[in-house]
Design an enzyme around this catalytic site. Structure first.
Site, PDB file in Angstrom:
ATOM      1  N   HIS A 125       0.825  -1.226   0.000  1.00  0.00           N
ATOM      2  CA  HIS A 125       0.000   0.000   0.000  1.00  0.00           C
ATOM      3  C   HIS A 125       0.856   1.272   0.000  1.00  0.00           C
ATOM      4  O   HIS A 125       0.315   2.366  -0.188  1.00  0.00           O
ATOM      5  CB  HIS A 125      -0.929   0.036   1.215  1.00  0.00           C
ATOM      6  CG  HIS A 125      -1.997  -1.019   1.199  1.00  0.00           C
ATOM      7  ND1 HIS A 125      -2.857  -1.185   0.139  1.00  0.00           N
ATOM      8  CD2 HIS A 125      -2.334  -1.966   2.115  1.00  0.00           C
ATOM      9  CE1 HIS A 125      -3.674  -2.203   0.402  1.00  0.00           C
ATOM     10  NE2 HIS A 125      -3.382  -2.697   1.587  1.00  0.00           N
ATOM     11  N   ASP A 162      -2.615 -10.614  -2.575  1.00  0.00           N
ATOM     12  CA  ASP A 162      -3.180 -10.104  -1.318  1.00  0.00           C
ATOM     13  C   ASP A 162      -4.639  -9.708  -1.576  1.00  0.00           C
ATOM     14  O   ASP A 162      -4.991  -9.296  -2.678  1.00  0.00           O
ATOM     15  CB  ASP A 162      -2.375  -8.874  -0.870  1.00  0.00           C
ATOM     16  CG  ASP A 162      -2.743  -8.390   0.522  1.00  0.00           C
ATOM     17  OD1 ASP A 162      -2.001  -8.695   1.470  1.00  0.00           O
ATOM     18  OD2 ASP A 162      -3.779  -7.691   0.659  1.00  0.00           O
ATOM     19  N   HIS A 164      -6.224  -7.247  -0.643  1.00  0.00           N
ATOM     20  CA  HIS A 164      -6.361  -5.809  -0.905  1.00  0.00           C
ATOM     21  C   HIS A 164      -5.575  -5.434  -2.155  1.00  0.00           C
ATOM     22  O   HIS A 164      -4.529  -6.018  -2.429  1.00  0.00           O
ATOM     23  CB  HIS A 164      -5.825  -5.010   0.290  1.00  0.00           C
ATOM     24  CG  HIS A 164      -6.484  -5.347   1.588  1.00  0.00           C
ATOM     25  ND1 HIS A 164      -5.952  -6.266   2.473  1.00  0.00           N
ATOM     26  CD2 HIS A 164      -7.649  -4.908   2.125  1.00  0.00           C
ATOM     27  CE1 HIS A 164      -6.763  -6.369   3.521  1.00  0.00           C
ATOM     28  NE2 HIS A 164      -7.799  -5.557   3.336  1.00  0.00           N
ATOM     29  N   ASP A 245      -4.416 -12.874   3.081  1.00  0.00           N
ATOM     30  CA  ASP A 245      -5.664 -12.439   3.697  1.00  0.00           C
ATOM     31  C   ASP A 245      -6.893 -12.687   2.827  1.00  0.00           C
ATOM     32  O   ASP A 245      -8.001 -12.306   3.206  1.00  0.00           O
ATOM     33  CB  ASP A 245      -5.590 -10.965   4.134  1.00  0.00           C
ATOM     34  CG  ASP A 245      -4.883 -10.079   3.130  1.00  0.00           C
ATOM     35  OD1 ASP A 245      -4.587 -10.555   2.010  1.00  0.00           O
ATOM     36  OD2 ASP A 245      -4.626  -8.900   3.455  1.00  0.00           O
TER      37      ASP A 245
HETATM   38 ZN   LIG Z   1      -4.065  -7.205   2.540  1.00  0.00          ZN
END
Ligand SMILES: [Zn+2]
Length: 308
Positions: A125, A162, A164, A245
């Site tokens: 991120h 991931d 996200h 995740d």
């Molecule tokens: Zn994540």
């Protein structure tokens, strides 16, 4: 096949507030599962600390200084709503960067065929000049740049599974056709980016998945949208942003992958690394917040890396 594992106990010393999902126990869970005898052949090494200038491979100097200046002498300081630093965070960040860079060195010098870097906090991120989503610096982006600068890699593919979207990695390579960035992620979900229409210089491949999607949906998206792009790109190195995740046990999202799905995707990427990249594959831990789901997934991933 030689699979190297980089860890460093200093990564336990990046502290987050009580109840924060990105916690030192994540690495303890991975350490514990990889202590099993089936992982005895792993070539284990301590992740080295990178030089401070390594940060500049993906971030401007004034940003690096801002992060360092935010680090408190004691306690925990907040950079944004969910991203924090503690007294050892600078050393930890340089160690996470150093592990990813050493992994690149190892696969280019033939010390290892593939490498798993188990460090924290995650990095995908982190944009060029913004820390967010638990991330301070973008380790996979720095590793890709290092492969290009130190080892002459012309094309690097980063694959991010991931749950996200890796907005930071996308931001850093948005207009750079020498790096292919491919991501599967839940949408809608934090950070909100990652629509299929976000394509950069034609080098960004986003395959968003709806809440509830299981491994079958993941495998189909991977086979239809991501693997053909890697085949066309013919990377000299594949880097995985290995967040776990999307596992069905994870509390932060609503995808329903099993550990076998991560093993399957690992095998598919190893096959591509074999075709164009001399097997060179570097995997860097990102998210994964249910300790059991994380441990099972990391074990399936690393076990597959070792099989060659
Ligand atoms: Zn994540």
């Amino acid at each position: 096949m030689v699979t190297r594992l980089y860890t460093n106990s200093i990564c336990l010393e990046h502290l987050t507030p009580p109840g924060h999902p990105e916690r030192p126990d994540r690495l303890r869970a991975i350490d514990k599962v990889l202590a099993h005898e089936v992982f005895a052949p792993l070539d284990r090494a301590e992740a080295p600390m990178a030089r401070e200038t390594a940060v500049l491979l993906a971030h401007p100097e004034n940003y690096a200084r801002r992060v360092r200046d935010a680090i408190p002498a004691e306690g925990i300081a907040r950079i944004d709503a969910d991203t924090t630093v503690s007294p050892k965070s600078w050393e930890v960040a340089l160690t996470a960067i150093g592990g990813a860079m050493a992994a690149v060195d190892d696969v280019f010098t033939g010390k290892a065929d593939n490498v798993f870097v188990a460090t924290r906090p995650p990095g995908h991120h982190a944009e060029k000049d913004r820390a967010m989503g638990f991330c301070l610096f973008n380790h996979v982006a720095i590793a890709a740049r290092h492969a290009q600068e130190a080892h002459g890699a012309e094309r690097v593919a980063i694959v991010d599974w991931d749950v996200h979207h890796g907005n930071g990695t996308q931001d850093i390579f948005w207009d750079d056709p020498t790096v292919l960035y491919c991501s599967t992620h839940q949408m809608p979900l934090y950070p909100g980016t990652g629509a299929a229409s976000e394509t950069g210089a034609g080098n960004i491949v986003n395959a968003p998945l709806p809440p509830g999607a299981d491994g079958e949906v993941f495998r189909q998206a991977f086979e239809e949208k991501i693997l053909p792009r890697i085949d066309d790109f013919r990377p000299d190195l594949i880097i995985i942003s290995a967040g776990f995740d999307a596992h069905h046990r994870d509390p932060l999202a609503e995808l329903n992958f099993t550990e076998e799905d991560f093993g399957w995707a690992t095998a598919e990427l190893m096959e591509r690394a074999g075709r164009s990249a001399g097997n060179r594959l570097v995997s860097v831990l990102e998210g994964g917040y249910d300790l059991e789901g994380l441990a099972l997934s990391a074990a399936a991933h690393v076990g597959r890396l070792m099989k060659g």
